[in-house]
Design a protein around this motif. Structure first.
Motif, PDB file in Angstrom:
ATOM      1  N   GLY A  17       0.783  -1.228   0.000  1.00  0.00           N
ATOM      2  CA  GLY A  17       0.000   0.000   0.000  1.00  0.00           C
ATOM      3  C   GLY A  17       0.817   1.281   0.000  1.00  0.00           C
ATOM      4  N   ALA A  95      -0.681   0.999  10.157  1.00  0.00           N
ATOM      5  CA  ALA A  95      -1.910   1.153  10.939  1.00  0.00           C
ATOM      6  C   ALA A  95      -2.895   0.086  10.494  1.00  0.00           C
ATOM      7  CB  ALA A  95      -2.524   2.550  10.723  1.00  0.00           C
ATOM      8  N   ASN A 194      -8.560  -0.684   1.686  1.00  0.00           N
ATOM      9  CA  ASN A 194      -9.785  -0.265   1.005  1.00  0.00           C
ATOM     10  C   ASN A 194     -10.060  -1.189  -0.171  1.00  0.00           C
ATOM     11  OD1 ASN A 194     -10.538   1.891   2.528  1.00  0.00           O
ATOM     12  ND2 ASN A 194      -9.428   3.395   1.326  1.00  0.00           N
TER      13      ASN A 194
HETATM   14  P1  NDP Z   1      -2.449  -1.451   4.098  1.00  0.00           P
HETATM   15  O1  NDP Z   1      -3.447  -2.216   4.873  1.00  0.00           O
HETATM   16  O2  NDP Z   1      -2.432  -1.578   2.611  1.00  0.00           O
HETATM   17  O3  NDP Z   1      -0.972  -1.778   4.636  1.00  0.00           O
HETATM   18  C1  NDP Z   1      -0.752  -1.759   6.009  1.00  0.00           C
HETATM   19  C2  NDP Z   1       0.725  -1.869   6.304  1.00  0.00           C
HETATM   20  O4  NDP Z   1       0.905  -1.762   7.721  1.00  0.00           O
HETATM   21  C3  NDP Z   1       1.320  -3.192   5.891  1.00  0.00           C
HETATM   22  O5  NDP Z   1       2.652  -2.990   5.519  1.00  0.00           O
HETATM   23  C4  NDP Z   1       1.246  -4.016   7.179  1.00  0.00           C
HETATM   24  O6  NDP Z   1       2.252  -5.032   7.279  1.00  0.00           O
HETATM   25  C5  NDP Z   1       1.505  -2.950   8.219  1.00  0.00           C
HETATM   26  N1  NDP Z   1       0.902  -3.307   9.500  1.00  0.00           N
HETATM   27  C6  NDP Z   1      -0.420  -3.336   9.805  1.00  0.00           C
HETATM   28  N2  NDP Z   1      -0.599  -3.768  11.065  1.00  0.00           N
HETATM   29  C7  NDP Z   1       0.640  -4.011  11.562  1.00  0.00           C
HETATM   30  C8  NDP Z   1       1.120  -4.491  12.808  1.00  0.00           C
HETATM   31  N3  NDP Z   1       0.297  -4.809  13.814  1.00  0.00           N
HETATM   32  N4  NDP Z   1       2.446  -4.627  12.971  1.00  0.00           N
HETATM   33  C9  NDP Z   1       3.287  -4.311  11.969  1.00  0.00           C
HETATM   34  N5  NDP Z   1       2.903  -3.867  10.761  1.00  0.00           N
HETATM   35  C10 NDP Z   1       1.590  -3.718  10.566  1.00  0.00           C
HETATM   36  O7  NDP Z   1      -2.665   0.069   4.543  1.00  0.00           O
HETATM   37  P2  NDP Z   1      -2.647   1.429   3.692  1.00  0.00           P
HETATM   38  O8  NDP Z   1      -1.467   1.456   2.813  1.00  0.00           O
HETATM   39  O9  NDP Z   1      -3.992   1.638   3.123  1.00  0.00           O
HETATM   40  O10 NDP Z   1      -2.493   2.504   4.869  1.00  0.00           O
HETATM   41  C11 NDP Z   1      -1.251   3.094   5.190  1.00  0.00           C
HETATM   42  C12 NDP Z   1      -1.522   4.265   6.108  1.00  0.00           C
HETATM   43  O11 NDP Z   1      -2.383   5.203   5.469  1.00  0.00           O
HETATM   44  C13 NDP Z   1      -2.236   3.882   7.411  1.00  0.00           C
HETATM   45  O12 NDP Z   1      -1.752   4.689   8.450  1.00  0.00           O
HETATM   46  C14 NDP Z   1      -3.682   4.228   7.130  1.00  0.00           C
HETATM   47  O13 NDP Z   1      -4.409   4.467   8.324  1.00  0.00           O
HETATM   48  C15 NDP Z   1      -3.501   5.473   6.300  1.00  0.00           C
HETATM   49  N6  NDP Z   1      -4.640   5.815   5.467  1.00  0.00           N
HETATM   50  C16 NDP Z   1      -5.035   5.002   4.443  1.00  0.00           C
HETATM   51  C17 NDP Z   1      -6.085   5.380   3.631  1.00  0.00           C
HETATM   52  C18 NDP Z   1      -6.553   4.556   2.490  1.00  0.00           C
HETATM   53  O14 NDP Z   1      -7.549   4.980   1.851  1.00  0.00           O
HETATM   54  N7  NDP Z   1      -5.912   3.429   2.158  1.00  0.00           N
HETATM   55  C19 NDP Z   1      -6.827   6.635   3.861  1.00  0.00           C
HETATM   56  C20 NDP Z   1      -6.311   7.422   4.951  1.00  0.00           C
HETATM   57  C21 NDP Z   1      -5.267   7.011   5.716  1.00  0.00           C
HETATM   58  P3  NDP Z   1       1.983  -6.553   6.722  1.00  0.00           P
HETATM   59  O15 NDP Z   1       2.042  -6.464   5.227  1.00  0.00           O
HETATM   60  O16 NDP Z   1       3.098  -7.349   7.288  1.00  0.00           O
HETATM   61  O17 NDP Z   1       0.641  -6.945   7.219  1.00  0.00           O
END
Ligand code: NDP
Length: 251
Positions: A17, A95, A194
């Motif tokens: 992401g 997150a 999403n």
């Molecule tokens: P994704 O779900 O696509 O990716 C999440 C990433 O965070 C992965 O690399 C995952 O690692 C890692 N992660 C999640 N939980 C943990 C954990 N407990 N420990 C370690 N690593 C963790 O998320 P996005 O790319 O969509 O979101 C990225 C940021 O952008 C976040 O802060 C989100 O809140 C924010 N955001 C996103 C929006 C959207 O529309 N997508 C909108 C607004 C904000 P792994 O691959 O190992 O699971």
């Protein structure tokens, strides 16, 4: 595209992401990037492979956030990869969202888990990173537009509100050290978080209708904004939140 040559960066949640895009862009700009992930090792390796294929440098760091010892695990891997180098750029991006945690259905467990990953981890990662950060360091937190528009996922929105507050206060505390702290607040962006955007063309069309530029966001749209805050061009900007959303709900 080479202004970060000689710098180092940690991007949490960089396996997929938005985090992956941030990592790729910082590496393209010349930084050595620590690609953090929680469980998805193959995705993290794909991020690193893409960076290497483009001529950049990166390594993976595994640490599940939100559990006991998470920061220790993260920094053991980070310090090994940096091999005595300082940390110039920290991007708190990882997150989770629990779509079930509405006002009717939120549980204490869901609340604790989201706050542990989305708020507690960035705070203590930052605390641990600061001794490694030189003057000119950059901290960029990834928040969300749900801090200013209402959403049923109230607990997730609360975690992001806390992150916005953290950024502002930290910017004041760290200014004397020449470290900037800024917040990038994405709108609706196509990632695994999403997946309904990919699965439903109708939903994607509805979302596009809410956005001035007429489409939802892609991870690189956000990664490029994060790279700006990491760059020297942003040296005089701190304590700010930038909405990166194509003009979401402008009216
Ligand atoms: P994704 O779900 O696509 O990716 C999440 C990433 O965070 C992965 O690399 C995952 O690692 C890692 N992660 C999640 N939980 C943990 C954990 N407990 N420990 C370690 N690593 C963790 O998320 P996005 O790319 O969509 O979101 C990225 C940021 O952008 C976040 O802060 C989100 O809140 C924010 N955001 C996103 C929006 C959207 O529309 N997508 C909108 C607004 C904000 P792994 O691959 O190992 O699971």
């Amino acid at each position: 595209m080479s202004n970060l040559t000689g710098k180092t960066a940690l991007v949490t949640g960089a396996s997929r992401g938005i985090g992956r895009s941030v990592a790729q862009r910082l590496a393209a700009d010349g930084a050595l990037v620590a690609v953090h992930y929680g469980t998805n090792e193959s995705a993290a390796k794909e991020t690193v492979a893409a960076i290497h294929a483009a001529g950049g440098t990166a390594f993976t760091v595994r640490a599940e956030l939100g559990v006991d010892g998470d920061v220790d695990t993260l920094f053991t891997g980070l310090e090994a990869g940096l091999d005595e180098r300082p940390l110039d750029i920290l991007v708190n991006n990882a997150a989770i969202i629990d779509y079930s945690a509405t006002i009717d259905n939120a549980t204490v467990d869901a609340y604790d888990r989201m706050f542990a990953i989305n708020v507690r981890a960035p705070l203590f990662i930052t605390q641990r990173a600061l001794p490694m950060m030189p003057e000119g360091g950059r901290i960029i937190n990834v928040s969300s537009g749900v801090t200013w528009f209402a959403t049923p996922e109230v607990v997730y929105a609360m975690t992001k509100g806390a992150l916005n507050v953290l950024g502002r206060s930290l910017a004041q505390s760290l200014g004397a050290r020449g470290i900037t702290v800024n917040t990038v607040s994405p709108g609706i962006t196509e990632t695994d978080m999403n997946d309904w955007l990919r699965d439903s063309p109708e939903a994607a069309e509805r979302v596009a209708g809410m956005i001035a530029l007429g489409r939802h966001g892609q991870p690189a749209d956000v990664g490029d904004a994060v790279a700006f805050f990491a760059s020297d061009d942003a040296r005089w900007i701190t304590g700010q939140t930038l909405e990166v959303n194509g003009g979401l709900l402008l009216g």
